[in-house]
Design a protein around this motif. Structure first.
Motif, PDB file in Angstrom:
ATOM      1  N   ALA A   1       0.775  -1.123   0.017  1.00 24.02           N
ATOM      2  CA  ALA A   1       0.137   0.015   0.002  1.00 24.02           C
ATOM      3  C   ALA A   1       0.821   1.282  -0.028  1.00 24.02           C
ATOM      4  O   ALA A   1       0.532   2.190  -0.689  1.00 24.02           O
ATOM      5  N   ALA A   2       1.926   1.390   0.837  1.00 27.59           N
ATOM      6  CA  ALA A   2       2.745   2.351   0.836  1.00 27.59           C
ATOM      7  C   ALA A   2       3.540   2.719  -0.429  1.00 27.59           C
ATOM      8  O   ALA A   2       3.613   3.720  -0.965  1.00 27.59           O
ATOM      9  N   MET A   3       4.079   1.550  -1.178  1.00 25.35           N
ATOM     10  CA  MET A   3       4.523   1.725  -2.398  1.00 25.35           C
ATOM     11  C   MET A   3       3.623   2.285  -3.526  1.00 25.35           C
ATOM     12  O   MET A   3       4.026   2.967  -4.466  1.00 25.35           O
ATOM     13  N   ARG A   4       2.323   1.876  -3.426  1.00 22.91           N
ATOM     14  CA  ARG A   4       1.385   2.162  -4.394  1.00 22.91           C
ATOM     15  C   ARG A   4       1.086   3.730  -3.900  1.00 22.91           C
ATOM     16  O   ARG A   4       1.067   4.669  -5.013  1.00 22.91           O
ATOM     17  N   ALA A   5       0.906   4.051  -2.941  1.00 23.95           N
ATOM     18  CA  ALA A   5       0.949   5.690  -2.672  1.00 23.95           C
ATOM     19  C   ALA A   5       1.823   6.174  -3.084  1.00 23.95           C
ATOM     20  O   ALA A   5       2.035   7.350  -3.571  1.00 23.95           O
ATOM     21  N   ALA A   6       3.344   5.758  -3.000  1.00 27.23           N
ATOM     22  CA  ALA A   6       4.328   6.516  -3.101  1.00 27.23           C
ATOM     23  C   ALA A   6       4.383   6.795  -4.882  1.00 27.23           C
ATOM     24  O   ALA A   6       4.744   7.664  -5.278  1.00 27.23           O
ATOM     25  N   ARG A   7       4.021   5.735  -5.633  1.00 26.26           N
ATOM     26  CA  ARG A   7       3.828   5.778  -7.195  1.00 26.26           C
ATOM     27  C   ARG A   7       2.982   6.742  -7.629  1.00 26.26           C
ATOM     28  O   ARG A   7       3.406   7.562  -8.179  1.00 26.26           O
ATOM     29  N   TRP A   8       1.715   6.741  -6.810  1.00 24.77           N
ATOM     30  CA  TRP A   8       0.782   7.731  -7.030  1.00 24.77           C
ATOM     31  C   TRP A   8       1.274   9.060  -6.960  1.00 24.77           C
ATOM     32  O   TRP A   8       1.124  10.234  -7.775  1.00 24.77           O
TER      33      TRP A   8
ATOM     34  N   PRO B   1       3.076  15.637  -9.135  1.00 29.87           N
ATOM     35  CA  PRO B   1       3.816  16.548  -8.251  1.00 29.87           C
ATOM     36  C   PRO B   1       3.003  17.513  -7.630  1.00 29.87           C
ATOM     37  O   PRO B   1       3.255  17.874  -6.391  1.00 29.87           O
ATOM     38  N   GLY B   2       1.782  17.995  -7.890  1.00 30.78           N
ATOM     39  CA  GLY B   2       1.100  18.893  -7.295  1.00 30.78           C
ATOM     40  C   GLY B   2       0.612  18.461  -5.962  1.00 30.78           C
ATOM     41  O   GLY B   2       0.589  19.417  -5.021  1.00 30.78           O
ATOM     42  N   ALA B   3       0.219  17.153  -6.056  1.00 28.54           N
ATOM     43  CA  ALA B   3      -0.165  16.699  -4.591  1.00 28.54           C
ATOM     44  C   ALA B   3       1.103  16.499  -3.723  1.00 28.54           C
ATOM     45  O   ALA B   3       0.754  16.897  -2.543  1.00 28.54           O
ATOM     46  N   VAL B   4       2.138  16.160  -4.210  1.00 30.50           N
ATOM     47  CA  VAL B   4       3.271  16.342  -3.337  1.00 30.50           C
ATOM     48  C   VAL B   4       3.819  17.611  -2.779  1.00 30.50           C
ATOM     49  O   VAL B   4       3.959  17.565  -1.738  1.00 30.50           O
TER      50      VAL B   4
END
Ligand code: SF4
Length: 496
Positions: A423-430, A435-438
């Motif tokens: 789940a963490a990796m999926r979230a990181a990929r998204w 970039p706006g969300a980051v």
């Protein structure tokens, strides 16, 4: 050896118990620190070490790419020299072959020179079930066998024992296996070695069957090579009437010339010696000299499947020098037993899950038994990129994916217990593709930084039990760069 690795807990539990054993940690720290320093000195003596390392890597890679051809060449050469070759697909088949060969001689005991392949297949236990007793003759293996223990190091299987413990084992156990320890045995190395020498001598002179491994097999001549320090191996290889060698198929090298490289890199990497004291080589049988019958059991047991993995196959280059164990901070603290395999340390962490698969909890945990510091790669004399394979295997454990098992392609499911990681990796990929969300997340994190805990709750608690979470900066690097035009404009306030 009655101690087996079956049913061992996964690495985190086994390591947790091991690090609380102060004697074990002291024994390991003393031994690995000494070997590490000596190895570095021995390697520094050679100005062409980097070239030798590259040559070893190239020879092994070339051999592995053409292993089918070299194995057939090896079989022809061994047969022409009077030996018999047997092919074993797995541990059961290898044990059946060896047990059958020993039974055919009518003998009830065998002497063994250290062989990791026979430990890998559990040969001693298989022989015992058939009423045949196997005597280990390598000094460290003898200590392990007498102590009803398990090996914990590739080269020094009893590295977890100190001299006092060895003396106690000799005093109490030698009599159960043959000649007892001399009266008043102390813990001086010379006395311990002499006790072992006397104990083993009667076995060498009595045994009619020897079982060995090999460090190398030379395809062009059918020659097997064992390098060792004590000379016990040579007794095992020359005195019995029948010699049975069980060797992993990856130990093949094409030519005699290749030994020039490995006989320089192996001793210096393993025991920090310029040349190991005993190098025994045998080719089939010879009238009036050595064993009358020679059998070579070529062991696959997951090696062909490992070869099919483009990243993981480099583990098969390993020449079992143990240098990676001696530099590994995880091995030094957890010890070899925690890996639940005859192959401990960094090489065990990448070899065992490939040979055995990642189906069990312990095998699925092994790729995580590392800090990925890279020290193992730096010392490896055949340049195995162990961290690369560890990361590759972690991905396999967490995500599943295609592998080859018993020659057939199958798709593995993810191992249990990695849902949060996925789940963490999926979230990181998204996040990394948005970039706006980051940036919005960074701004929010910066504004709320005062309220951030320094420890994680729930499943993350263990991770922060020994470390603090990093503090979030007041502004992100990207925001600082924009505000100051890459540092050329003086922006008020720092990035911290
Ligand atoms: S992986 Fe490299 S350093 Fe480790 S035992 Fe094998 S050859 Fe030696």
């Amino acid at each position: 050896m009655s101690g087996t690795f079956v049913g061992m807990p996964a690495f985190p539990k086994a390591a947790h118990d091991a690090v609380h054993n102060a004697t074990l940690r002291a024994n390991l720290r003393h031994a690995t620190t000494t070997i590490r320093r000596k190895r570095a000195d021995a390697v520094a003596e050679l100005s062409d070490w980097a070239a030798l390392r590259e040559a070893g890597k190239q020879i092994k890679d070339h051999t592995l790419r053409n292993l089918d051809r070299y194995l057939e060449q090896l079989e022809s050469a061994v047969t022409a020299a009077g030996g018999t070759v047997h092919w074993a697909a797995d541990a059961d088949e290898a044990n059946r072959i060896v047990t059958g060969l020993v039974k055919a001689t009518g003998e009830k005991e065998v002497v063994k020179v250290k062989s990791m392949a026979t430990q890998e297949i559990g040969l001693n236990e298989a022989l015992e079930a058939a009423g045949i007793r196997a005597y280990e003759t390598d000094l460290a293996e003898l200590i392990v066998q007498l102590g009803d223990d398990r090996p914990s190091h590739i080269l020094v299987p009893a590295i977890h024992r100190n001299r006092g413990e060895i003396r106690d084992i000799f005093r109490s156990e030698m009599m159960r296996w043959g000649r007892p320890a001399p009266d008043g045995l102390t813990d001086t190395p010379a006395e311990l070695a002499e006790a072992a020498r006397l104990h083993l001598r009667e076995k060498f002179l009595r045994a009619k069957v020897g079982v060995s491994g090999a460090n190398f097999m030379v395809a062009e001549t059918g020659t097997l090579v064992v390098v060792e320090s004590e000379g016990n191996g040579r007794m095992c290889l020359t005195l019995p009437e029948t010699l049975i060698s069980v060797v992993g198929i990856e130990k093949t090298v094409p030519t005699w010339r290749d030994m020039e490289v490995f006989l320089q890199t192996l001793p210096r990497s393993s025991t920090a010696e310029r040349m190991n004291p005993y190098t025994s080589m045998w080719t089939g049988t010879t009238d009036g000299d050595g064993p009358r019958a020679f059998h070579l059991v070529l062991l696959d047991n997951g090696r062909t499947d490992t070869l099919a993995d483009a990243v993981g196959r480099q583990a098969l280059r390993c020449i079992r020098c143990s240098a990676c164990l001696n530099v590994c901070p995880v091995y030094e603290r957890a010890g070899g037993h925690a890996y639940g395999s005859v192959y401990p340390g960094p090489i065990g962490a990448i070899l065992s899950p490939q040979l055995r698969g990642t189906g069990s909890d312990i095998d699925a945990s092994l790729p995580y038994a590392s800090t990925l510091c890279g020290a193992c790669y730096e010392v490896c004399p055949v340049a195995i990129d162990i961290p690369e394979v560890l990361v590759h295997l972690r991905e396999r454990v967490a995500q599943g994916g295609p592998v080859t098992r018993a020659g057939t392609k199958v798709v593995l499911k993810p191992a249990r217990g990695h849902a949060a990681e996925r789940a963490a990796m999926r979230a990181a990929r998204w996040a990394l593709t948005h970039p706006g969300a980051v940036r919005a997340g960074q701004r929010l994190a910066a504004r709320t930084r005062r309220f951030h805990p320094s420890r994680l709750p729930g499943p993350g608690k263990a991770w922060t039990a020994t470390r603090e979470l990093p503090t979030v900066p007041r502004e992100s690097f990207g925001a600082w760069w924009k505000r100051t035009d890459g540092g050329t404009r003086d922006g008020k306030g720092g990035s911290r």
